[in-house]
Write an enzyme that holds these catalytic residues in place. Structure first.
Site, short mmCIF file in Angstrom:
data_model
loop_
_atom_site.label_atom_id
_atom_site.label_comp_id
_atom_site.label_asym_id
_atom_site.label_seq_id
_atom_site.Cartn_x
_atom_site.Cartn_y
_atom_site.Cartn_z
CB CYS A 1 -28.47 16.90 51.11
SG CYS A 1 -28.48 18.27 49.84
CG LEU A 2 -34.66 17.31 49.87
CD1 LEU A 2 -35.43 18.54 49.36
CD2 LEU A 2 -35.44 16.13 50.42
N GLY B 1 -35.51 22.99 53.22
CA GLY B 1 -34.92 23.86 52.44
C GLY B 1 -34.72 23.45 51.07
CG HIS C 1 -27.98 22.20 53.60
ND1 HIS C 1 -27.30 21.00 54.12
CD2 HIS C 1 -28.15 21.95 52.55
CE1 HIS C 1 -27.68 20.05 53.27
NE2 HIS C 1 -28.36 20.73 52.18
CD GLU C 2 -30.95 24.63 51.44
OE1 GLU C 2 -30.60 24.23 50.40
OE2 GLU C 2 -31.56 23.84 52.03
CG HIS D 1 -27.21 22.97 47.76
ND1 HIS D 1 -27.01 21.76 47.41
CD2 HIS D 1 -28.14 22.53 48.86
CE1 HIS D 1 -27.24 20.78 48.14
NE2 HIS D 1 -28.08 21.24 48.99
CD GLN E 1 -30.87 20.95 46.99
OE1 GLN E 1 -31.44 21.92 47.51
NE2 GLN E 1 -31.13 19.80 47.58
O1 GNR Z 1 -34.56 18.76 54.11
C1 GNR Z 1 -33.31 19.09 54.66
N1 GNR Z 1 -33.19 18.77 55.75
C2 GNR Z 1 -31.89 19.16 56.61
C3 GNR Z 1 -31.57 18.52 57.71
C4 GNR Z 1 -30.31 19.11 58.18
C5 GNR Z 1 -29.49 20.08 57.73
C6 GNR Z 1 -29.88 20.52 56.49
C7 GNR Z 1 -30.96 20.34 55.95
S1 GNR Z 1 -31.47 20.74 54.38
C8 GNR Z 1 -32.30 19.61 53.56
C9 GNR Z 1 -33.01 19.90 52.34
C10 GNR Z 1 -31.92 20.10 51.43
O2 GNR Z 1 -31.31 19.47 50.86
N2 GNR Z 1 -31.75 21.46 51.22
O3 GNR Z 1 -30.67 21.86 50.26
NI NI Z 2 -29.23 20.09 50.20
#
Ligand code: GNR
Ligand code: NI
Length: 168
Positions: free
Chosen positions: A91-92, A46, A133-134, A137, A51
């Site tokens: 999270c990236l 995601g 999660h997104e 952000h 980001q």
């Molecule tokens: O790549 C991602 N893997 C992930 C794993 C577990 C819960 C959420 C994520 S999202 C993350 C990519 C990211 O940072 N999206 O904002």
């Molecule tokens: Ni993230």
């Protein structure tokens, strides 16, 4: 297509609150394509516009095994939620850090697609986790905000060390 730079915690720009999108123009289409390239290359499941330093309500994801089910959510809203699930998130923007986060188990989301057409979906499991999660952000929130201040400070120090190592 172009790969975009991903902001990393504790960059203050990750705290910006995204504004709604009103123009479904070429600029938006290019941004979406560039975000997919960036997400698949990372690799991640995601990515929120926040980001890549664009503070607009746009998130993309692809939680499929074959990485062949791209999804786009513009101006997303959670209109119903039910239950709880715990998952070890990454999270990236917080590279190399993983921690358990509790989120809603099932959600109903209302959003616009890349053409500006409204849709609604029901999500559970990893898809529901990723959307939440997104959306965090887009609200200026990062998953490490759910950790204790002490753990968050440990994460900040570890990232700083890793960054110095990468630079050297
Ligand atoms: O790549 C991602 N893997 C992930 C794993 C577990 C819960 C959420 C994520 S999202 C993350 C990519 C990211 O940072 N999206 O904002
Ligand atoms: Ni993230």
């Amino acid at each position: 297509m172009a790969k975009l730079t991903i902001l990393e915690f504790p960059d203050p720009r990750l705290r910006n609150k995204a504004v709604p999108i009103t123009q479904f123009d070429q600029r938006l289409q290019t941004l979406i394509d560039d975000m997919f390239e960036t997400m698949y290359e990372a690799p991640g499941i995601g990515l929120a516009a926040t980001q890549v330093n664009v503070h607009e309500q746009l998130l993309i994801l692809d939680v499929s095994e074959g990485k062949d089910q791209p999804m786009v959510f513009v101006n997303p809203e959670i209109i119903a939620r039910d239950g709880e699930q715990v998952y070890q998130e990454g999270c990236l923007s917080v590279p190399g850090i993983y921690a358990d986060v509790t989120r809603a188990n099932q959600i109903r989301v209302k959003a616009l697609n890349r053409k500006g057409e409204a849709f609604e979906i029901e999500a559970d499991g990893l898809l529901a986790i990723c959307i939440q999660h997104e959306m965090d952000h887009l609200a200026g929130k990062v998953f490490v905000d759910y950790l204790s201040p002490l753990k968050r400070d440990m994460v900040r120090k570890k990232l700083e060390k890793n960054r110095k190592f990468r630079a050297a």
